[in-house]
Design a protein around this motif. Structure first.
Motif, PDB file in Angstrom:
ATOM      1  N   TYR A   1     -14.103  -0.489  -1.170  1.00  0.00           N
ATOM      2  CA  TYR A   1     -14.005   0.686  -0.539  1.00  0.00           C
ATOM      3  C   TYR A   1     -15.039   1.502   0.040  1.00  0.00           C
ATOM      4  O   TYR A   1     -15.035   1.997   1.120  1.00  0.00           O
ATOM      5  CB  TYR A   1     -13.488   1.833  -1.579  1.00  0.00           C
ATOM      6  CG  TYR A   1     -12.085   1.303  -2.492  1.00  0.00           C
ATOM      7  CD1 TYR A   1     -11.045   0.755  -1.459  1.00  0.00           C
ATOM      8  CD2 TYR A   1     -11.965   1.119  -3.694  1.00  0.00           C
ATOM      9  CE1 TYR A   1      -9.961   0.495  -2.136  1.00  0.00           C
ATOM     10  CE2 TYR A   1     -10.806   0.820  -4.183  1.00  0.00           C
ATOM     11  CZ  TYR A   1      -9.547   0.443  -3.471  1.00  0.00           C
ATOM     12  OH  TYR A   1      -8.398  -0.043  -3.812  1.00  0.00           O
TER      13      TYR A   1
ATOM     14  N   THR B   1      -4.775  -1.732   3.286  1.00  0.00           N
ATOM     15  CA  THR B   1      -5.750  -0.488   3.187  1.00  0.00           C
ATOM     16  C   THR B   1      -5.721   0.250   4.484  1.00  0.00           C
ATOM     17  O   THR B   1      -5.412   1.442   4.545  1.00  0.00           O
ATOM     18  CB  THR B   1      -7.096  -0.492   2.707  1.00  0.00           C
ATOM     19  OG1 THR B   1      -6.934  -1.345   1.276  1.00  0.00           O
ATOM     20  CG2 THR B   1      -7.886   0.526   2.454  1.00  0.00           C
TER      21      THR B   1
ATOM     22  N   HIS C   1       0.809  -1.214   0.000  1.00  0.00           N
ATOM     23  CA  HIS C   1       0.128  -0.072  -0.221  1.00  0.00           C
ATOM     24  C   HIS C   1       0.944   1.065  -0.086  1.00  0.00           C
ATOM     25  O   HIS C   1       1.470   1.550   0.990  1.00  0.00           O
ATOM     26  CB  HIS C   1      -0.955   0.062   1.287  1.00  0.00           C
ATOM     27  CG  HIS C   1      -1.927   1.116   1.200  1.00  0.00           C
ATOM     28  ND1 HIS C   1      -2.833   1.542   2.386  1.00  0.00           N
ATOM     29  CD2 HIS C   1      -1.882   2.085   0.305  1.00  0.00           C
ATOM     30  CE1 HIS C   1      -3.412   2.443   1.952  1.00  0.00           C
ATOM     31  NE2 HIS C   1      -2.998   2.945   0.610  1.00  0.00           N
TER      32      HIS C   1
ATOM     33  N   VAL D   1      -4.881   6.883  -1.527  1.00  0.00           N
ATOM     34  CA  VAL D   1      -4.383   5.349  -1.465  1.00  0.00           C
ATOM     35  C   VAL D   1      -3.914   5.506  -3.004  1.00  0.00           C
ATOM     36  O   VAL D   1      -4.618   5.183  -3.805  1.00  0.00           O
ATOM     37  CB  VAL D   1      -5.787   4.484  -1.470  1.00  0.00           C
ATOM     38  CG1 VAL D   1      -5.164   3.146  -1.538  1.00  0.00           C
ATOM     39  CG2 VAL D   1      -6.381   4.799   0.034  1.00  0.00           C
TER      40      VAL D   1
END
Length: 335
Positions: A315, A285, A242, A266
């Motif tokens: 998401y 995440t 990430h 992100v």
């Protein structure tokens, strides 16, 4: 419109003999600086940056041997013509040659409404010929839709921007057994990251084609922070990552618009296809979101293709909501 060779001047728009389009394979530093100022002016008017990060990197650092830069100038040659528009054509775009190369363009706010956008589009079509042409329009603005329709383009792709506040984050879940996390090490992890990135985004038209040069350019950027670039390893091998990014208020690629408070992103999130499942993507995440909150940010955003339903569900489950859209239009080319 005749096909202007590299370095030549294309025909001006009808009715404006003082307007010229110059096509070149590289830009001198003063011209690149003029384009960046034009992009800033457009962002200030439209509340969205007109050029993508790859184009901005090209302008700041050069490179892209097969790129085509189209400068649209207006006014007398002396003392100097005004830069009224700019277009970038990625002639080396190999994502899908059947679909044609990708381009972006912007007209200075003070020079809109005079057909200059259509002139740049026609020049781009000539440069791309005989292939089709794809053009990105950031923000899905009404003027861009109208220009696309007038020039014979059709909408083929939509890229969402999704946002969430960084308050009230869920806790970071436990990583799968045997997985550990550490920050990216510059000069050590590049090859392994590029390998997993290529496999994780094998079907993505932009991200999956990144090269060592693409990564090196971003390592040179002021925003680059290896402490916000998280690698998950299993048995000493990279299993996922990430990479976060922080957009400053003055960045002309800030998706939240100019003069906006800093916003996190992100930036790139991927899991090795051989190790998907087990919740690694969700854990990575949230680890990145907690890091961005620790930097004092109030909000985070990301980009996701509108047709990527599994990613959008993930998401949305993490509190992200759709706020904006970038659109790609396509022209079939000559004939």
């Amino acid at each position: 419109m005749p096909h202007p060779p590299t370095g030549a001047e294309a025909s001006p728009p009808a009715g404006d003999k003082a307007t010229r389009i110059t096509v070149s394979g590289a830009l001198a530093e003063p011209d690149a600086a003029r384009v960046l100022r034009l992009a800033e002016a457009a962002a200030g008017r439209d509340a969205v940056g007109p050029l993508s990060e790859p184009v901005l990197l090209h302008l700041r650092y050069g490179g892209g041997a097969r790129a085509r830069n189209l400068l649209l100038t207006a006014g007398p040659a002396l003392p100097a013509p005004v830069l009224a528009g700019y277009a970038h054509l990625d002639a080396a775009d190999q994502a899908d040659q059947a679909e044609g190369p990708a381009a972006e363009l912007v007209i200075h706010p003070d020079h809109r409404g005079h057909g200059l956008g259509l002139a740049l589009v026609r020049a781009l079509l000539a440069e791309a010929a005989p292939r089709p042409l794809r053009v990105w329009a950031h923000g899905d603005l009404p003027a861009a839709r109208a220009l696309a329709a007038r020039a014979g383009f059709t909408r083929i792709r939509s890229l969402w921007t999704m946002y969430r506040p960084l308050a009230d984050l869920p806790p970071v879940p436990a990583f799968p057994p045997g997985v550990t996390m550490r920050p990216f090490a510059v000069g050590t992890d590049e090859a392994a990251w590029l390998d997993v990135n290529r496999r994780a985004f094998a079907h993505h038209p932009e991200q999956g084609s990144w090269t060592a040069e693409d990564l090196a350019l971003r390592e040179r950027e002021p925003w680059f922070d290896p402490d916000g670039f998280f690698l998950a390893e299993r048995d000493g091998k990279l299993a996922g990552f990430h990479w976060t990014k922080i957009h400053g208020p003055a960045d002309n690629d800030n998706p939240a618009g100019p003069d906006h408070e800093p916003v996190g992103e992100v930036y790139v999130l991927g899991v090795d296809p051989a190790g998907q499942g087990g919740g690694l993507g969700r854990a990575l995440t949230l680890a990145g979101l907690h890091y961005l909150r620790s930097r004092g940010l109030a909000e985070v955003m990301l980009y996701v293709d509108e047709d990527n339903a599994p990613a959008i569900r993930l998401y949305e489950s993490l509190g992200f909501a759709h706020r904006g859209t970038d659109v790609m239009f396509r022209h079939p080319g000559p004939g």
